[in-house]
Write a protein that holds these residues in place. Sequence first.
Motif, PDB file in Angstrom:
ATOM      1  N   THR A  27       1.740   8.411   1.025  1.00  0.00           N
ATOM      2  CA  THR A  27       3.122   8.299   0.564  1.00  0.00           C
ATOM      3  C   THR A  27       3.246   8.363  -0.953  1.00  0.00           C
ATOM      4  O   THR A  27       4.257   8.811  -1.479  1.00  0.00           O
ATOM      5  N   TRP A  28       2.216   7.901  -1.663  1.00  0.00           N
ATOM      6  CA  TRP A  28       2.270   7.985  -3.130  1.00  0.00           C
ATOM      7  C   TRP A  28       2.297   9.446  -3.566  1.00  0.00           C
ATOM      8  O   TRP A  28       3.021   9.817  -4.494  1.00  0.00           O
ATOM      9  N   THR A  29       1.501  10.293  -2.879  1.00  0.00           N
ATOM     10  CA  THR A  29       1.507  11.730  -3.188  1.00  0.00           C
ATOM     11  C   THR A  29       2.856  12.345  -2.856  1.00  0.00           C
ATOM     12  O   THR A  29       3.369  13.189  -3.601  1.00  0.00           O
ATOM     13  N   ILE A  30       3.454  11.916  -1.755  1.00  0.00           N
ATOM     14  CA  ILE A  30       4.759  12.441  -1.365  1.00  0.00           C
ATOM     15  C   ILE A  30       5.807  12.124  -2.420  1.00  0.00           C
ATOM     16  O   ILE A  30       6.615  12.974  -2.813  1.00  0.00           O
ATOM     17  N   VAL A  31       5.802  10.882  -2.895  1.00  0.00           N
ATOM     18  CA  VAL A  31       6.766  10.490  -3.931  1.00  0.00           C
ATOM     19  C   VAL A  31       6.547  11.311  -5.198  1.00  0.00           C
ATOM     20  O   VAL A  31       7.509  11.785  -5.829  1.00  0.00           O
TER      21      VAL A  31
ATOM     22  N   LYS B  18       1.995  14.875   9.335  1.00  0.00           N
ATOM     23  CA  LYS B  18       1.411  13.543   9.182  1.00  0.00           C
ATOM     24  C   LYS B  18       2.508  12.485   9.120  1.00  0.00           C
ATOM     25  O   LYS B  18       3.595  12.732   8.614  1.00  0.00           O
ATOM     26  N   VAL B  19       2.184  11.297   9.621  1.00  0.00           N
ATOM     27  CA  VAL B  19       3.168  10.217   9.697  1.00  0.00           C
ATOM     28  C   VAL B  19       3.371   9.585   8.319  1.00  0.00           C
ATOM     29  O   VAL B  19       2.407   9.157   7.671  1.00  0.00           O
ATOM     30  N   VAL B  20       4.637   9.525   7.891  1.00  0.00           N
ATOM     31  CA  VAL B  20       4.999   8.872   6.635  1.00  0.00           C
ATOM     32  C   VAL B  20       5.400   7.426   6.904  1.00  0.00           C
ATOM     33  O   VAL B  20       4.939   6.502   6.238  1.00  0.00           O
TER      34      VAL B  20
ATOM     35  N   VAL C  50       8.418   0.724   8.737  1.00  0.00           N
ATOM     36  CA  VAL C  50       7.008   0.394   8.568  1.00  0.00           C
ATOM     37  C   VAL C  50       6.376   1.544   7.797  1.00  0.00           C
ATOM     38  O   VAL C  50       6.325   2.680   8.282  1.00  0.00           O
ATOM     39  N   ILE C  51       5.923   1.248   6.564  1.00  0.00           N
ATOM     40  CA  ILE C  51       5.364   2.263   5.682  1.00  0.00           C
ATOM     41  C   ILE C  51       3.879   2.012   5.424  1.00  0.00           C
ATOM     42  O   ILE C  51       3.164   2.904   4.985  1.00  0.00           O
ATOM     43  N   ASN C  52       3.419   0.811   5.708  1.00  0.00           N
ATOM     44  CA  ASN C  52       2.017   0.473   5.498  1.00  0.00           C
ATOM     45  C   ASN C  52       1.131   1.436   6.292  1.00  0.00           C
ATOM     46  O   ASN C  52       1.174   1.442   7.523  1.00  0.00           O
ATOM     47  N   PRO C  53       0.323   2.253   5.614  1.00  0.00           N
ATOM     48  CA  PRO C  53      -0.491   3.239   6.351  1.00  0.00           C
ATOM     49  C   PRO C  53      -1.465   2.609   7.332  1.00  0.00           C
ATOM     50  O   PRO C  53      -1.827   3.247   8.338  1.00  0.00           O
TER      51      PRO C  53
ATOM     52  N   LYS D 148       0.806  -1.223   0.000  1.00  0.00           N
ATOM     53  CA  LYS D 148       0.000   0.000   0.000  1.00  0.00           C
ATOM     54  C   LYS D 148       0.836   1.267   0.000  1.00  0.00           C
ATOM     55  O   LYS D 148       0.300   2.374   0.153  1.00  0.00           O
ATOM     56  N   ALA D 149       2.158   1.134  -0.155  1.00  0.00           N
ATOM     57  CA  ALA D 149       3.052   2.288  -0.163  1.00  0.00           C
ATOM     58  C   ALA D 149       4.332   1.897  -0.886  1.00  0.00           C
ATOM     59  O   ALA D 149       4.649   0.706  -1.011  1.00  0.00           O
ATOM     60  N   PRO D 150       5.084   2.883  -1.379  1.00  0.00           N
ATOM     61  CA  PRO D 150       6.362   2.575  -2.033  1.00  0.00           C
ATOM     62  C   PRO D 150       7.321   1.926  -1.042  1.00  0.00           C
ATOM     63  O   PRO D 150       7.258   2.165   0.158  1.00  0.00           O
ATOM     64  N   GLN D 151       8.220   1.083  -1.537  1.00  0.00           N
ATOM     65  CA  GLN D 151       9.229   0.497  -0.679  1.00  0.00           C
ATOM     66  C   GLN D 151      10.468   0.166  -1.499  1.00  0.00           C
ATOM     67  O   GLN D 151      10.508   0.413  -2.696  1.00  0.00           O
ATOM     68  N   TRP D 152      11.481  -0.425  -0.839  1.00  0.00           N
ATOM     69  CA  TRP D 152      12.760  -0.708  -1.493  1.00  0.00           C
ATOM     70  C   TRP D 152      12.785  -2.131  -2.035  1.00  0.00           C
ATOM     71  O   TRP D 152      13.657  -2.926  -1.672  1.00  0.00           O
ATOM     72  N   GLY D 153      11.844  -2.502  -2.881  1.00  0.00           N
ATOM     73  CA  GLY D 153      11.841  -3.851  -3.427  1.00  0.00           C
ATOM     74  C   GLY D 153      11.838  -4.883  -2.312  1.00  0.00           C
ATOM     75  O   GLY D 153      11.066  -4.793  -1.361  1.00  0.00           O
TER      76      GLY D 153
END
Length: 307
Positions: free
Chosen positions: A292-296, A257-259, A277-280, A206-211
């Motif tokens: 996080t998608w908007t942030i990227v 807001k928490v990223v 932990v990036i999962n909203p 549900k969010a970008p990550q490092w593969g």
Amino acid sequence: MRREEEFVELRPLLFSIAYRILGSVSEAEDAVQETWLRYEASPTQPVSVKAFLSATVSRIAIDVLRSARVRREVYAGRWFPEPLLADPYEDPERSAELADSLSTAALLLLERLSPLERAVFVLREVFGFGFAEVASAVGRSEAACRQLVVRARRHMDAGRARFETDHRERNELAGRFFDAFREGDVDGLRELLAADVQMVADSGGKAPQWGNGVFGAGNVARTLAAIVAPFARIGGVVEPHEVNGQPGAIFRDRDGKVVNTLTLDILDGQVQAIRAVINPDKLGHLGPVADTWTIVREANQARRRTD
């Protein structure tokens, strides 16, 4: 009112038990609330309120965990426990056991146990309940619980992570790490990282990550440094904080807001592992969560404007 007062007094203990069994703040809170409803509806007053409530929350948590494990089998990417900033329960006589069992590494080891093994281990080894109380809580004989503890302890000891025991040194190194991160200092980061350091994230899809993760001091240092500039362009802030009893930080956007959260496993003067932990869905208990998608997207747009 008497029951409510007793429950409020024991609530920190109940949450701490449920969180260690479930690895989820939200599910632990739900288990504690269900425990209260059952206690409130009970027609008789138990001889030991602590034993009754601890057993009740344990049984509820075991049932929840059994269904949760099915969901985790199809979870997208790596699964990490929901980050906990502070354990509400304190017991000076068991401070070492409580602190050790709260780390992300320990909670991931607990994931390898069956729900019953996990509950028995938490009650006996972490909170020091007697075998009679443990047996009553999980509906097994004392002999069976002893066997479960031995088996669970064997699994935990085989994979147990070691951490820097000197908190002053640990926190000093974490401070240097985050200073180097803010400055985008690749060399400064690299010298703080173990050669085989790993950096992994839980996004739940549900969010970008490092593969599948980033491995090795050089790769991790470069990846971290590359994050700094785009994060700064969108007004991001790194807020150092202890997370699950280990040095870490909360990343926030310009609106607070928490990223994501970040935790560091530190041993022998080096960072051995970095977990994010990036999962909203796992961050809502920390406050409003950023997209996080908007942030990227904003960071990429800002980078193109400056290129």
